[in-house]
Design a protein around this motif. Sequence first.
Motif, PDB file in Angstrom:
ATOM      1  N   VAL A 154      30.787  51.618  44.019  1.00  0.00           N
ATOM      2  CA  VAL A 154      30.909  52.767  44.903  1.00  0.00           C
ATOM      3  C   VAL A 154      29.491  53.160  45.309  1.00  0.00           C
ATOM      4  O   VAL A 154      28.702  53.621  44.476  1.00  0.00           O
ATOM      5  CB  VAL A 154      31.634  53.937  44.218  1.00  0.00           C
ATOM      6  CG1 VAL A 154      31.782  55.110  45.185  1.00  0.00           C
ATOM      7  CG2 VAL A 154      32.997  53.498  43.705  1.00  0.00           C
ATOM      8  N   ILE A 155      29.167  52.966  46.584  1.00  0.00           N
ATOM      9  CA  ILE A 155      27.811  53.172  47.083  1.00  0.00           C
ATOM     10  C   ILE A 155      27.835  54.266  48.140  1.00  0.00           C
ATOM     11  O   ILE A 155      28.618  54.192  49.097  1.00  0.00           O
ATOM     12  CB  ILE A 155      27.254  51.872  47.688  1.00  0.00           C
ATOM     13  CG1 ILE A 155      27.290  50.746  46.650  1.00  0.00           C
ATOM     14  CG2 ILE A 155      25.827  52.068  48.198  1.00  0.00           C
ATOM     15  CD1 ILE A 155      26.997  49.387  47.225  1.00  0.00           C
ATOM     16  N   GLU A 156      27.004  55.289  47.968  1.00  0.00           N
ATOM     17  CA  GLU A 156      26.950  56.404  48.911  1.00  0.00           C
ATOM     18  C   GLU A 156      25.525  56.614  49.402  1.00  0.00           C
ATOM     19  O   GLU A 156      24.564  56.420  48.652  1.00  0.00           O
ATOM     20  CB  GLU A 156      27.479  57.687  48.265  1.00  0.00           C
ATOM     21  CG  GLU A 156      28.958  57.605  47.908  1.00  0.00           C
ATOM     22  CD  GLU A 156      29.550  58.920  47.457  1.00  0.00           C
ATOM     23  OE1 GLU A 156      30.782  59.017  47.365  1.00  0.00           O
ATOM     24  OE2 GLU A 156      28.774  59.861  47.192  1.00  0.00           O
ATOM     25  N   ARG A 157      25.406  57.023  50.681  1.00  0.00           N
ATOM     26  CA  ARG A 157      24.119  57.290  51.313  1.00  0.00           C
ATOM     27  C   ARG A 157      24.127  58.721  51.846  1.00  0.00           C
ATOM     28  O   ARG A 157      25.022  59.099  52.600  1.00  0.00           O
ATOM     29  CB  ARG A 157      23.855  56.294  52.442  1.00  0.00           C
ATOM     30  CG  ARG A 157      23.764  54.854  51.985  1.00  0.00           C
ATOM     31  CD  ARG A 157      23.725  53.883  53.151  1.00  0.00           C
ATOM     32  NE  ARG A 157      25.000  53.886  53.872  1.00  0.00           N
ATOM     33  CZ  ARG A 157      26.058  53.179  53.496  1.00  0.00           C
ATOM     34  NH1 ARG A 157      26.017  52.444  52.398  1.00  0.00           N
ATOM     35  NH2 ARG A 157      27.172  53.222  54.192  1.00  0.00           N
ATOM     36  N   MET A 158      23.107  59.492  51.467  1.00  0.00           N
ATOM     37  CA  MET A 158      23.019  60.898  51.842  1.00  0.00           C
ATOM     38  C   MET A 158      22.055  61.090  53.011  1.00  0.00           C
ATOM     39  O   MET A 158      20.976  60.502  53.041  1.00  0.00           O
ATOM     40  CB  MET A 158      22.531  61.746  50.660  1.00  0.00           C
ATOM     41  CG  MET A 158      23.429  61.745  49.450  1.00  0.00           C
ATOM     42  SD  MET A 158      22.762  62.814  48.138  1.00  0.00           S
ATOM     43  CE  MET A 158      22.910  64.418  48.935  1.00  0.00           C
ATOM     44  N   SER A 159      22.459  61.937  53.971  1.00  0.00           N
ATOM     45  CA  SER A 159      21.582  62.383  55.048  1.00  0.00           C
ATOM     46  C   SER A 159      21.547  63.909  54.994  1.00  0.00           C
ATOM     47  O   SER A 159      22.556  64.568  55.277  1.00  0.00           O
ATOM     48  CB  SER A 159      22.094  61.912  56.410  1.00  0.00           C
ATOM     49  OG  SER A 159      22.104  60.505  56.489  1.00  0.00           O
ATOM     50  N   ARG A 178      32.867  48.521  47.460  1.00  0.00           N
ATOM     51  CA  ARG A 178      32.730  47.075  47.590  1.00  0.00           C
ATOM     52  C   ARG A 178      33.327  46.385  46.369  1.00  0.00           C
ATOM     53  O   ARG A 178      33.163  46.844  45.246  1.00  0.00           O
ATOM     54  CB  ARG A 178      31.260  46.657  47.697  1.00  0.00           C
ATOM     55  CG  ARG A 178      30.549  47.105  48.945  1.00  0.00           C
ATOM     56  CD  ARG A 178      29.135  46.541  48.927  1.00  0.00           C
ATOM     57  NE  ARG A 178      28.269  47.180  49.916  1.00  0.00           N
ATOM     58  CZ  ARG A 178      26.944  47.045  49.920  1.00  0.00           C
ATOM     59  NH1 ARG A 178      26.361  46.313  48.990  1.00  0.00           N
ATOM     60  NH2 ARG A 178      26.217  47.642  50.847  1.00  0.00           N
ATOM     61  N   VAL A 179      33.994  45.287  46.624  1.00  0.00           N
ATOM     62  CA  VAL A 179      34.549  44.465  45.555  1.00  0.00           C
ATOM     63  C   VAL A 179      33.930  43.089  45.661  1.00  0.00           C
ATOM     64  O   VAL A 179      33.896  42.492  46.742  1.00  0.00           O
ATOM     65  CB  VAL A 179      36.086  44.368  45.658  1.00  0.00           C
ATOM     66  CG1 VAL A 179      36.621  43.351  44.666  1.00  0.00           C
ATOM     67  CG2 VAL A 179      36.725  45.726  45.402  1.00  0.00           C
ATOM     68  N   LYS A 180      33.408  42.593  44.543  1.00  0.00           N
ATOM     69  CA  LYS A 180      32.964  41.198  44.487  1.00  0.00           C
ATOM     70  C   LYS A 180      33.713  40.519  43.352  1.00  0.00           C
ATOM     71  O   LYS A 180      33.624  40.950  42.191  1.00  0.00           O
ATOM     72  CB  LYS A 180      31.455  41.095  44.281  1.00  0.00           C
ATOM     73  CG  LYS A 180      30.972  39.648  44.443  1.00  0.00           C
ATOM     74  CD  LYS A 180      29.526  39.561  44.852  1.00  0.00           C
ATOM     75  CE  LYS A 180      29.170  38.125  45.258  1.00  0.00           C
ATOM     76  NZ  LYS A 180      27.791  38.000  45.735  1.00  0.00           N
ATOM     77  N   CYS A 181      34.443  39.473  43.698  1.00  0.00           N
ATOM     78  CA  CYS A 181      35.394  38.859  42.775  1.00  0.00           C
ATOM     79  C   CYS A 181      34.934  37.454  42.405  1.00  0.00           C
ATOM     80  O   CYS A 181      34.592  36.650  43.276  1.00  0.00           O
ATOM     81  CB  CYS A 181      36.784  38.821  43.410  1.00  0.00           C
ATOM     82  SG  CYS A 181      38.060  38.132  42.340  1.00  0.00           S
ATOM     83  N   TYR A 182      34.935  37.176  41.113  1.00  0.00           N
ATOM     84  CA  TYR A 182      34.683  35.840  40.590  1.00  0.00           C
ATOM     85  C   TYR A 182      35.890  35.338  39.799  1.00  0.00           C
ATOM     86  O   TYR A 182      35.737  34.563  38.863  1.00  0.00           O
ATOM     87  CB  TYR A 182      33.455  35.838  39.674  1.00  0.00           C
ATOM     88  CG  TYR A 182      32.158  36.135  40.373  1.00  0.00           C
ATOM     89  CD1 TYR A 182      31.474  35.145  41.058  1.00  0.00           C
ATOM     90  CD2 TYR A 182      31.608  37.415  40.332  1.00  0.00           C
ATOM     91  CE1 TYR A 182      30.271  35.412  41.696  1.00  0.00           C
ATOM     92  CE2 TYR A 182      30.403  37.690  40.966  1.00  0.00           C
ATOM     93  CZ  TYR A 182      29.751  36.679  41.643  1.00  0.00           C
ATOM     94  OH  TYR A 182      28.559  36.953  42.275  1.00  0.00           O
ATOM     95  N   MET A 183      37.082  35.799  40.126  1.00  0.00           N
ATOM     96  CA  MET A 183      38.289  35.432  39.394  1.00  0.00           C
ATOM     97  C   MET A 183      39.173  34.555  40.265  1.00  0.00           C
ATOM     98  O   MET A 183      39.861  35.048  41.163  1.00  0.00           O
ATOM     99  CB  MET A 183      39.041  36.693  38.961  1.00  0.00           C
ATOM    100  CG  MET A 183      38.282  37.513  37.944  1.00  0.00           C
ATOM    101  SD  MET A 183      39.246  38.838  37.257  1.00  0.00           S
ATOM    102  CE  MET A 183      38.153  39.419  35.965  1.00  0.00           C
TER     103      MET A 183
END
Length: 402
Positions: A154-159, A178-183
């Motif tokens: 979970v990535i958030e950017r503040m202005s 974002r999901v990064k899957c290695y399964m």
Amino acid sequence: MVTALPGDQPPVVMRHKDRYFVHVRQGGLFWVATTTADSSPFTIIEFLNRLSALVKDYCGVLNETNITENFALIYELLDEVLDYGYIQTTSSDILKNFIQTEAVSSKQFNLFDLSNVGLFGADTQQSKVAPSTAATRPIQGSREGGKSEIFVDVIERMSVVIGSNGVLMKADVEGEIRVKCYMPNCSEIRIGLNEEFSIGKSQLRGYGAAVRVDECSFHQAVRLDEFDNHRILRLSPSQGELTVMQYLLSDELPSAPPFRLFPTIERDKGGRLIVYLKLRCDLPPNSLFISPCVFNIVVSLSQELSSPDQRAELRPESRAVVWNIPRFAGGTQLSALFKLDIPDLSSASLLEVGPVSLSFELPKLTATGLQIRFLRLSPIQPSQSQRWVRYVTHSDSYTIRV
């Protein structure tokens, strides 16, 4: 043409003779496509973004070294993705049946490089987090005998803009999951968000502390049949990285801004400008990096900082002072005293001081309060498979007027 431009932000679309050059910047690199006038620039921009994500999946990380060392792999990808200039597919699942070249990994991890997925705080315990390179390896490594892991970030950017009187003038938060899957054997993922999560003020639910956003969009692979009632996202994952959800909160923060600045600016008898800055962090303890660019007309400076690990430097090209703070504990405050020599200092010169811009990263924290309630995989994975959920908030533009 690009190198001849005065700034470092060339137009996204440039024309040269009978060709159009369209580019995006990802991982500090230019991704450029050439086309004739009858092509849609939005299609090309979307394709370049997907291509950079695809190369990141197969090479592990985007940087100049990795691109050079994996030239054969990227050329093979382009050969399958494009056919005589026509886009065929950008799906990792489809391409993995045709790509045979193995990636060469050479990645230098950088905590503050947010183009990578490896987002961990410096104060985390090694027993509780994956290695820093875990989510930046090539997806091919999970085909035969590789670790079965899944990462949800979970990535958030503040202005934020704060006036000289301390009043919050603007506060926007852009976020994504974002999901990064290695399964390779996972057929479905169920991601549970806060039960009090609402989109727009009209959807506020219950009596608890609501987590609200103004706008929300989902990837086309996400199934929303359980979202309205249970706030659950369902999707069939492909190996690699996928942005599952994007959201926006405008002109509002659920809590006070994380940083407050208390400046004092005056002239001394020798004609120098005396600037005293007191910076307060209203957060739990975290590891941060802060670079306030303060002044626009400085010639030289002397400094007194509140701790020995801090440093300040004058950057003549931008006529600014940069104050670097490697660690900043929440609930504390730091101070700096700058004595600045400015030619022909006048009362009008004082108006040119500032504003202060902060650059920081807040691990294990979201500005909106969004949390992953659970992460369930179907079918049930073997015991050696691992699931990682990580949070980070960083500054997109955090400005304090003085």
